[in-house]
Scaffold this motif. Structure first.
Motif, short mmCIF file in Angstrom:
data_model
loop_
_atom_site.label_atom_id
_atom_site.label_comp_id
_atom_site.label_asym_id
_atom_site.label_seq_id
_atom_site.Cartn_x
_atom_site.Cartn_y
_atom_site.Cartn_z
N MET A 10 0.83 -1.21 0.00
CA MET A 10 0.00 0.00 0.00
C MET A 10 0.86 1.25 0.00
O MET A 10 0.54 2.24 -0.69
CB MET A 10 -0.92 0.00 1.21
CG MET A 10 -2.00 -1.02 1.12
SD MET A 10 -3.00 -0.74 -0.32
CE MET A 10 -4.58 -1.10 0.30
N VAL A 11 1.95 1.25 0.74
CA VAL A 11 2.86 2.41 0.77
C VAL A 11 3.43 2.66 -0.62
O VAL A 11 3.44 3.79 -1.11
CB VAL A 11 3.98 2.20 1.81
CG1 VAL A 11 5.05 3.25 1.67
CG2 VAL A 11 3.41 2.20 3.22
N PHE A 13 2.18 1.70 -3.48
CA PHE A 13 1.08 2.08 -4.35
C PHE A 13 0.74 3.56 -4.20
O PHE A 13 0.56 4.28 -5.18
CB PHE A 13 -0.15 1.21 -4.04
CG PHE A 13 -1.32 1.47 -4.92
CD1 PHE A 13 -1.29 1.11 -6.25
CD2 PHE A 13 -2.45 2.08 -4.43
CE1 PHE A 13 -2.38 1.34 -7.08
CE2 PHE A 13 -3.54 2.33 -5.22
CZ PHE A 13 -3.50 1.96 -6.57
N VAL A 14 0.68 4.05 -2.97
CA VAL A 14 0.37 5.46 -2.71
C VAL A 14 1.48 6.36 -3.26
O VAL A 14 1.21 7.40 -3.85
CB VAL A 14 0.14 5.70 -1.20
CG1 VAL A 14 0.09 7.17 -0.88
CG2 VAL A 14 -1.14 5.01 -0.76
N LYS A 15 2.72 5.95 -3.08
CA LYS A 15 3.83 6.75 -3.61
C LYS A 15 3.80 6.80 -5.14
O LYS A 15 4.09 7.83 -5.73
CB LYS A 15 5.16 6.21 -3.11
CG LYS A 15 5.39 6.52 -1.66
CD LYS A 15 6.80 6.16 -1.24
CE LYS A 15 6.94 6.44 0.23
NZ LYS A 15 8.05 7.29 0.54
N ILE A 17 1.11 6.59 -7.00
CA ILE A 17 0.00 7.48 -7.36
C ILE A 17 0.44 8.94 -7.24
O ILE A 17 0.14 9.77 -8.10
CB ILE A 17 -1.24 7.19 -6.50
CG1 ILE A 17 -1.86 5.86 -6.92
CG2 ILE A 17 -2.27 8.31 -6.61
CD1 ILE A 17 -3.04 5.44 -6.08
N GLY A 18 1.15 9.27 -6.17
CA GLY A 18 1.67 10.63 -6.00
C GLY A 18 2.60 11.02 -7.12
O GLY A 18 2.54 12.14 -7.64
#
Length: 68
Positions: A10-11, A13-15, A17-18
């Motif tokens: 998840m970490v 994936f979020v990075k 997306i950013g």
């Protein structure tokens, strides 16, 4: 172990997306500066609205000189 993998996934994936949002914003700005803004100015000039196109062009030039 699976829980740790899920959290780390998840970490990442979020990075990602950013990063994608930052790259898209940069691409949008490039398209606006190189294609859309000159097309609007040319359209205004062709339509006879020089009294709008010239001040917009001068204002843009002054802002770019101050900023850059």
């Amino acid at each position: 172990m699976t829980f740790l993998f899920t959290i780390l996934m998840m970490v990442v994936f979020v990075k990602l997306i950013g990063l994608a949002i930052k790259m898209t914003w940069g691409l949008f700005k490039i398209l606006m500066v190189l294609i859309v803004f000159p097309a609007i100015l040319i359209g205004l000039a062709v339509a006879g609205f020089f009294y709008i196109a010239i001040p917009v062009l001068v204002l843009t030039g002054v802002v770019s000189l101050i900023k850059g």
